[in-house]
Design a protein around this motif. Structure first.
Motif, PDB file in Angstrom:
ATOM      1  N   UNK A   1       0.842  -1.205   0.000  1.00 57.33           N
ATOM      2  CA  UNK A   1       0.000   0.000   0.000  1.00 57.33           C
ATOM      3  C   UNK A   1       0.875   1.251   0.000  1.00 57.33           C
ATOM      4  N   UNK A   2       1.916   1.232   0.843  1.00 51.06           N
ATOM      5  CA  UNK A   2       2.789   2.402   0.973  1.00 51.06           C
ATOM      6  C   UNK A   2       3.649   2.596  -0.277  1.00 51.06           C
ATOM      7  N   UNK A   3       4.182   1.505  -0.806  1.00 54.36           N
ATOM      8  CA  UNK A   3       4.993   1.605  -2.021  1.00 54.36           C
ATOM      9  C   UNK A   3       4.126   2.100  -3.181  1.00 54.36           C
ATOM     10  N   UNK A   4       2.911   1.573  -3.273  1.00 60.00           N
ATOM     11  CA  UNK A   4       1.998   2.026  -4.313  1.00 60.00           C
ATOM     12  C   UNK A   4       1.654   3.500  -4.172  1.00 60.00           C
ATOM     13  N   UNK A   5       1.476   3.945  -2.937  1.00 65.54           N
ATOM     14  CA  UNK A   5       1.190   5.356  -2.681  1.00 65.54           C
ATOM     15  C   UNK A   5       2.312   6.238  -3.207  1.00 65.54           C
ATOM     16  N   UNK A   6       3.555   5.805  -2.968  1.00 63.37           N
ATOM     17  CA  UNK A   6       4.711   6.580  -3.421  1.00 63.37           C
ATOM     18  C   UNK A   6       4.784   6.628  -4.947  1.00 63.37           C
ATOM     19  N   UNK A   7       4.549   5.489  -5.587  1.00 59.53           N
ATOM     20  CA  UNK A   7       4.581   5.444  -7.051  1.00 59.53           C
ATOM     21  C   UNK A   7       3.527   6.366  -7.638  1.00 59.53           C
ATOM     22  N   UNK A   8       2.309   6.281  -7.101  1.00 56.89           N
ATOM     23  CA  UNK A   8       1.228   7.124  -7.626  1.00 56.89           C
ATOM     24  C   UNK A   8       1.533   8.606  -7.411  1.00 56.89           C
ATOM     25  N   UNK A   9       2.148   8.909  -6.286  1.00 60.93           N
ATOM     26  CA  UNK A   9       2.498  10.298  -5.982  1.00 60.93           C
ATOM     27  C   UNK A   9       3.478  10.859  -7.012  1.00 60.93           C
ATOM     28  N   UNK A  10       4.473  10.044  -7.393  1.00 60.06           N
ATOM     29  CA  UNK A  10       5.478  10.511  -8.353  1.00 60.06           C
ATOM     30  C   UNK A  10       4.913  10.556  -9.772  1.00 60.06           C
ATOM     31  N   UNK A  11       3.875   9.772 -10.022  1.00 65.26           N
ATOM     32  CA  UNK A  11       3.188   9.865 -11.315  1.00 65.26           C
ATOM     33  C   UNK A  11       2.352  11.139 -11.353  1.00 65.26           C
ATOM     34  N   UNK A  12       1.658  11.396 -10.252  1.00 66.56           N
ATOM     35  CA  UNK A  12       0.776  12.570 -10.179  1.00 66.56           C
ATOM     36  C   UNK A  12       1.548  13.882 -10.247  1.00 66.56           C
ATOM     37  N   UNK A  13       2.773  13.919  -9.684  1.00 64.96           N
ATOM     38  CA  UNK A  13       3.528  15.182  -9.716  1.00 64.96           C
ATOM     39  C   UNK A  13       4.348  15.329 -10.994  1.00 64.96           C
ATOM     40  N   UNK A  14       4.212  14.357 -11.909  1.00 72.46           N
ATOM     41  CA  UNK A  14       4.851  14.477 -13.210  1.00 72.46           C
ATOM     42  C   UNK A  14       6.294  13.997 -13.275  1.00 72.46           C
ATOM     43  N   UNK A  15       6.809  13.444 -12.185  1.00 70.58           N
ATOM     44  CA  UNK A  15       8.198  12.962 -12.185  1.00 70.58           C
ATOM     45  C   UNK A  15       8.371  11.807 -13.167  1.00 70.58           C
ATOM     46  N   UNK A  16       7.390  10.897 -13.174  1.00 63.97           N
ATOM     47  CA  UNK A  16       7.425   9.735 -14.076  1.00 63.97           C
ATOM     48  C   UNK A  16       6.019   9.465 -14.599  1.00 63.97           C
ATOM     49  N   UNK A  17       5.955   8.650 -15.624  1.00 63.89           N
ATOM     50  CA  UNK A  17       4.688   8.110 -16.105  1.00 63.89           C
ATOM     51  C   UNK A  17       4.595   6.666 -15.646  1.00 63.89           C
TER      52      UNK A  17
END
Length: 342
Positions: A59-75
Motif C-alpha cells: 500500500x505504501x509503495x503504491x502510494x509513493x509510485x502514484x504520488x510521483x506519477x501525479x507530480x509528473x516525475x514519471x509516467x
C-alpha cells in the motif's frame, strides 16, 4: 548514458531496468517509511521497484509510485513494478485473487512482473506462516506446473506484463520449461547473489534458457539477529573488494553492483537514504576490467546470508541448495520480517 536507459530485454519482449530498489524492511521500521524511501528512489532515477505481498508494505509503495506519477516525475509506463506470489497462494485457484489483492493495495492496474516467491507451498489461508498445534509449519502439496498455468492466465488477463520465479534451482526451472503446453517461459529467476555467492552455474543455466537472473541481498545482508549468523563475514568490508573500490575511487557497494551489471545480472539494492541511492546510480559511469571481474569472481565461497532452511524441509519443493547452513530459529515468526531481504 542516462542510467534510465539501462534495461535488459526479457524473453517475452519487455524490458527490465538492470538496477532496482529492494523495498523489504525489518518489522520495526514503520511502514510509512516505505513511502519516503520509494519517492527518494524514483527521484534518484530508480525505475525498477521490487516488492512482495509478504513485505506488508505494498500500500505504501503504491502510494509513493502514484504520488510521483501525479507530480509528473514519471509516467506509469516508466515504472517497472515487481510483486510476488506468496507461498500460501500457490494453489491455481488462488493465484489470480492474490495478484488482484496486491494490485488493489497498490492502486495500480497491472504489475510489470509477477513472480512465484518460493517453489514451496504452505497451507492456504491468510496466515503467512501457518503452524500446527506444535508450532511446526504446515506444508501443502501443489503442482508447480498448475501454478504456472494460473500465472500465464494472469498475464493473458493483462494483470501483469511478465511472469517469473524466485528462489528456484535449475531442476525446478526445468520442470516449468518442460511442461507440456507451456505458453510463456519464466522471464527471470530472482535469487540471493553477491560476490560471496556468485551463482555462476545457475547464471550460466539461466542464460542458456534466456532467463534473466535477478540478484537480491546483492550488498550482503541486513544481518538481522536470529537469522543471519552474526559471525559471518561482512561483504562490504572484504579487503579484496575494498582494494578494488579504492583502485576505482568508488564505494564497495558501487563495485558490487557494477560487478553484477557486467555479468548480465539484474541487481536489487536496498538503501534508505538519498546519498546512497545517488551513489548506486553511478554504477553506470565506470567499467571494471576483465582482470578485476576475475578477482571478484574469486571471492565466491558459496556463503548464503539467507539459508531458508525451514522451507527446504518441504516434501514437494525439490529444494536443492548444496552446503546450505542450518540456521536455528527460536520462533517460526522470526522469519516474517526477513523473508527475501533485497
Amino acid at each position: 548514458m542516462d542510467p534510465k536507459c539501462w534495461h535488459v530485454e526479457l524473453n517475452d519482449g519487455h524490458f527490465i531496468p538492470v538496477l532496482g530498489l529492494g523495498t523489504h524492511a525489518p518489522e520495526e521500521v514503520p511502514k510509512i517509511k516505505a513511502v519516503e524511501i520509494t519517492k527518494l528512489a524514483i527521484d534518484a532515477g530508480f525505475l525498477h521497484i521490487d516488492c512482495a505481498h509478504v513485505y506488508n508494505n505494498e500500500k505504501e509503495v503504491g502510494q509513493a509510485i502514484r504520488s510521483k506519477i501525479e507530480d509528473g516525475t514519471v509516467k506509469r509506463e516508466d515504472i517497472f513494478y515487481t510483486s510476488k506470489l506468496w507461498i500460501t497462494f500457490l494453489q491455481p485457484d488462488l493465484v489470480r485473487p492474490a495478484l488482484e489483492k496486491s494490485l488493489k493495495n497498490l492502486q495500480l492496474d497491472y504489475a510489470d512482473l509477477y513472480i512465484i516467491h518460493f517453489p514451496t507451498a504452505l497451507k492456504p489461508g491468510e496466515e503467512l506462516l501457518p503452524e500446527d498445534e506444535h508450532g511446526k509449519v504446515i506444508f501443502d502439496t501443489v503442482d508447480l506446473c498448475a501454478t504456472w498455468e494460473a500465472m500465464e492466465k494472469c498475464m493473458d488477463a493483462g494483470l501483469t506484463k511478465s511472469i517469473g520465479v524466485s528462489n528456484f534451482n535449475h531442476r525446478q526451472l526445468e520442470k516449468i520449461l518442460n511442461k507440456p503446453g507451456l505458453k510463456y517461459k519464466p522471464v527471470c529467476n530472482q535469487v540471493e547473489c553477491h560476490p560471496y555467492l556468485n551463482q555462476s552455474k545457475l547464471l550460466d543455466f539461466c542464460k542458456s534458457k534466456d532467463i534473466v537472473l535477478v540478484a537480491y541481498s546483492a550488498l550482503g545482508s541486513q544481518r538481522l539477529k536470529g537469522w543471519v549468523n552474526q559471525s559471518s563475514p561482512v561483504l562490504l568490508e572484504d579487503p579484496v573488494l575494498c582494494a578494488v573500490a579504492k583502485k576505482y575511487e568508488r564505494t564497495p557497494a558501487q563495485i558490487v553492483l557494477r560487478y553484477q551489471v557486467q555479468r548480465g545480472v539484474v541487481v536489487l539494492a536496498k538503501c534508505d537514504n538519498e546519498k546512497q541511492m545517488k551513489e548506486n546510480m553511478q554504477v553506470f559511469e565506470f567499467q571494471l576490467t576483465s582482470e578485476d571481474m576475475k578477482v571478484l569472481d574469486g571471492l565466491n565461497r558459496n556463503l548464503r546470508y539467507a539459508p531458508y532452511q525451514l522451507l527446504k524441509a518441504s516434501p514437494s519443493s525439490l529444494w536443492s541448495m548444496p552446503d546450505m547452513p542450518v540456521t536455528p530459529l527460536q520462533n517460526l515468526h522470526e522469519m516474517l520480517p526477513i523473508l527475501c531481504p533485497s
